[in-house]
Scaffold this active site. Structure first.
Site, PDB file in Angstrom:
ATOM      1  N   LYS A 101       0.211  -5.608  24.047  1.00 26.33           N
ATOM      2  CA  LYS A 101       0.300  -6.766  23.145  1.00 26.33           C
ATOM      3  C   LYS A 101       0.011  -8.075  23.869  1.00 26.33           C
ATOM      4  CE  LYS A 101       2.588  -4.757  19.338  1.00 26.33           C
ATOM      5  NZ  LYS A 101       3.489  -4.745  18.245  1.00 26.33           N
ATOM      6  N   LYS A 131      -0.639  -1.758  12.020  1.00 24.42           N
ATOM      7  CA  LYS A 131      -0.698  -2.833  11.013  1.00 24.42           C
ATOM      8  C   LYS A 131      -1.689  -3.904  11.424  1.00 24.42           C
ATOM      9  CE  LYS A 131       4.300  -2.666  10.485  1.00 24.42           C
ATOM     10  NZ  LYS A 131       5.370  -3.090  11.383  1.00 24.42           N
ATOM     11  N   LYS A 138      -4.074   4.251  17.942  1.00 25.53           N
ATOM     12  CA  LYS A 138      -2.933   4.390  17.025  1.00 25.53           C
ATOM     13  C   LYS A 138      -3.218   3.695  15.694  1.00 25.53           C
ATOM     14  CE  LYS A 138       0.886   1.804  17.236  1.00 25.53           C
ATOM     15  NZ  LYS A 138       2.239   1.240  17.329  1.00 25.53           N
TER      16      LYS A 138
HETATM   17  N1  AQP Z   1       0.654   5.161  14.222  1.00 30.43           N
HETATM   18  C1  AQP Z   1       1.935   5.505  14.215  1.00 30.43           C
HETATM   19  N2  AQP Z   1       2.297   6.812  14.231  1.00 30.43           N
HETATM   20  C2  AQP Z   1       3.616   7.177  14.201  1.00 30.43           C
HETATM   21  N3  AQP Z   1       4.623   6.285  14.168  1.00 30.43           N
HETATM   22  C3  AQP Z   1       4.298   4.975  14.155  1.00 30.43           C
HETATM   23  N4  AQP Z   1       5.048   3.854  14.121  1.00 30.43           N
HETATM   24  C4  AQP Z   1       4.245   2.765  14.134  1.00 30.43           C
HETATM   25  N5  AQP Z   1       2.960   3.143  14.171  1.00 30.43           N
HETATM   26  C5  AQP Z   1       2.955   4.510  14.190  1.00 30.43           C
HETATM   27  C6  AQP Z   1       6.505   3.872  14.059  1.00 30.43           C
HETATM   28  O1  AQP Z   1       6.907   3.065  12.965  1.00 30.43           O
HETATM   29  C7  AQP Z   1       8.177   2.485  13.291  1.00 30.43           C
HETATM   30  C8  AQP Z   1       8.141   1.027  12.980  1.00 30.43           C
HETATM   31  O2  AQP Z   1       7.127   0.402  13.748  1.00 30.43           O
HETATM   32  P1  AQP Z   1       7.125  -1.176  13.883  1.00 30.43           P
HETATM   33  O3  AQP Z   1       6.512  -1.778  12.715  1.00 30.43           O
HETATM   34  O4  AQP Z   1       8.460  -1.660  14.188  1.00 30.43           O
HETATM   35  O5  AQP Z   1       6.291  -1.445  15.159  1.00 30.43           O
HETATM   36  P2  AQP Z   1       4.878  -1.070  15.625  1.00 30.43           P
HETATM   37  O6  AQP Z   1       4.979   0.234  16.350  1.00 30.43           O
HETATM   38  O7  AQP Z   1       4.468  -2.238  16.431  1.00 30.43           O
HETATM   39  O8  AQP Z   1       3.952  -0.905  14.312  1.00 30.43           O
HETATM   40  P3  AQP Z   1       2.411  -1.157  14.270  1.00 30.43           P
HETATM   41  O9  AQP Z   1       1.897  -0.743  12.971  1.00 30.43           O
HETATM   42  O10 AQP Z   1       1.732  -0.558  15.441  1.00 30.43           O
HETATM   43  O11 AQP Z   1       2.341  -2.722  14.320  1.00 30.43           O
HETATM   44  P4  AQP Z   1       1.459  -3.637  15.217  1.00 30.43           P
HETATM   45  O12 AQP Z   1       0.080  -3.457  14.731  1.00 30.43           O
HETATM   46  O13 AQP Z   1       2.012  -5.000  14.928  1.00 30.43           O
HETATM   47  O14 AQP Z   1       1.653  -3.195  16.627  1.00 30.43           O
HETATM   48  C9  AQP Z   1       8.466   2.802  14.758  1.00 30.43           C
HETATM   49  O15 AQP Z   1       9.388   3.869  14.822  1.00 30.43           O
HETATM   50  C10 AQP Z   1       7.133   3.243  15.290  1.00 30.43           C
HETATM   51  O16 AQP Z   1       7.266   4.188  16.326  1.00 30.43           O
END
Ligand code: AQP
Length: 355
Positions: free
Chosen positions: A115, A220, A217
């Site tokens: 990040k 969002k 991955k």
């Molecule tokens: N691709 C994924 N596969 C499985 N689990 C996932 N999680 C996120 N992406 C995947 C799980 O969702 C929960 C909440 O995630 P979060 O929103 O708190 O954080 P994140 O992992 O930062 O989500 P994103 O979508 O990847 O956001 P950005 O793009 O902002 O980095 C967690 O349990 C996570 O493991």
């Protein structure tokens, strides 16, 4: 194995539309776990400002994640659903953990490296300390189990490191106050105030990958909306995204080994298995040798069947923000009572005056 009372905690950031990765990696597990556990599910809004301080509408995002929890089937009466900022003890305990954790531990976190990118010096201090706040989220409830996607494994290991260092640094005081709990750590029985929390990362797919690139991955923040299925997508959009998902020209293999080196095929098979509540082996038994032109429509139908009712229910709930706020307020009060009691003891252990 610990002798702490089992308690499940997990959180989701209000940083954008929830996607299939969030659903399969986290929210669906939240729903399954609530049947036989006490659970606390949190919208972690304080985490949301670590990567980007100013958001369009953090409140609306928080309500939307809450609506997704409820629409997926989480019962806010039996369990606790709230947003992190309502319970100041998360930030208070995180400060203490900032003094327990070492800078080197934080610097090693792959999420921070991803990040922060190349411009690390310009990343917020909050982004570096993110795992310390996450440890506080979990340990302020002395939670024993955390359902998460595979990407959060390293943060959970750090949570255990923080708990172990705190228990060890203050072992004498914890004993003196009689606030320790016996637990098994490896071959040893130790007495500590914080549990060695276990991550719950299992199932046919623990990391859902982008529909445009099977090595990345699903996220969002991916600029391409075609890379993910949002929980709010309608049936046509879900079908279109699956139809357009990147694949290779080969048919599906006839055994699971044949998925090796085929990340896009592996991802779609894993998604199918998780949505259908079956194994990847069973999906291969059913579809092995078939072309994607056969498999993709079956996957699209299954995804629409499972996800469209959630989107419909989310829209209904989002039309009633006062109800969502009442859920968060009530959850915040119940969570706050537990967190306050923990912090009172933590301050006694550390020797901070609190009277
Ligand atoms: N691709 C994924 N596969 C499985 N689990 C996932 N999680 C996120 N992406 C995947 C799980 O969702 C929960 C909440 O995630 P979060 O929103 O708190 O954080 P994140 O992992 O930062 O989500 P994103 O979508 O990847 O956001 P950005 O793009 O902002 O980095 C967690 O349990 C996570 O493991």
């Amino acid at each position: 194995m610990t002798s702490f009372k089992p308690l499940v905690f997990s959180g989701v950031q209000p940083t954008g539309n929830l996607h299939l990765g969030n659903y399969l990696g986290a929210i669906r597990k939240f729903v399954d776990l609530q049947e036989s556990n006490d659970c606390i599910y949190c919208v972690v809004d304080l985490h949301a400002i670590t990567a980007q301080l100013v958001h369009g509408d953090l409140g609306a995002q928080t309500r939307s994640i809450t609506a997704a929890f409820l629409a997926s089937g989480i019962d806010p009466k039996k369990h606790i659903v709230f947003n992190q900022a309502r319970v100041p003890q998360h930030a208070e305990l995180a400060w203490i953990f900032n003094c327990v954790a070492r800078i080197g531990w934080m610097n090693r976190m792959t999420q921070f490296k991803d990040k922060a990118g190349k411009d690390r010096e310009n990343a917020s201090l909050g982004l570096l300390a993110y795992p310390s706040l996450m440890a506080a989220d979990i340990l302020v409830y002395r939670a024993t189990h955390v359902p998460v996607g595979d990407d959060q494994k390293q943060h959970l290991e750090l949570t255990r490191d923080i708990a172990a260092k705190f228990n060890n640094d203050f072992s004498e005081k914890i004993g003196e106050l009689g606030v320790g709990v016996e637990m098994q750590v490896g071959d040893e029985t130790v007495n500590g105030f914080f549990p060695m929390t276990e991550p719950l990362i299992d199932g046919p797919i623990t990391r859902v990958m982008s529909l445009r690139d099977g090595t990345k991955k699903m996220s969002k923040s991916d600029p391409s909306d075609l890379s993910r299925i949002n929980l709010t997508d309608d049936a046509d959009t879900i079908s279109k995204k699956i139809k357009k998902a990147k694949t290779d020209p080969e048919p599906l293999p006839s055994d699971i080994e044949g998925l090796k080196g085929r990340p896009e095929a592996e991802n779609l098979v894993g998604i199918y298995a998780a949505l259908a509540g079956t194994t990847r082996e069973q999906v291969i038994a059913d579809f092995g040798g078939q072309q994607f032109s056969v498999f993709k429509p079956a996957l699209a139908d299954l995804a629409v069947d499972k996800l469209a009712p959630i989107a419909t229910e989310m829209r209904k709930l989002e039309a009633d923000p006062a109800y969502i706020d009442s859920v968060l307020r009530d959850g915040g009060e119940r969570a706050g009572a537990i967190a306050e009691a923990t912090m009172k003891t933590v301050k006694q252990i550390v020797g901070l005056l609190d009277n």
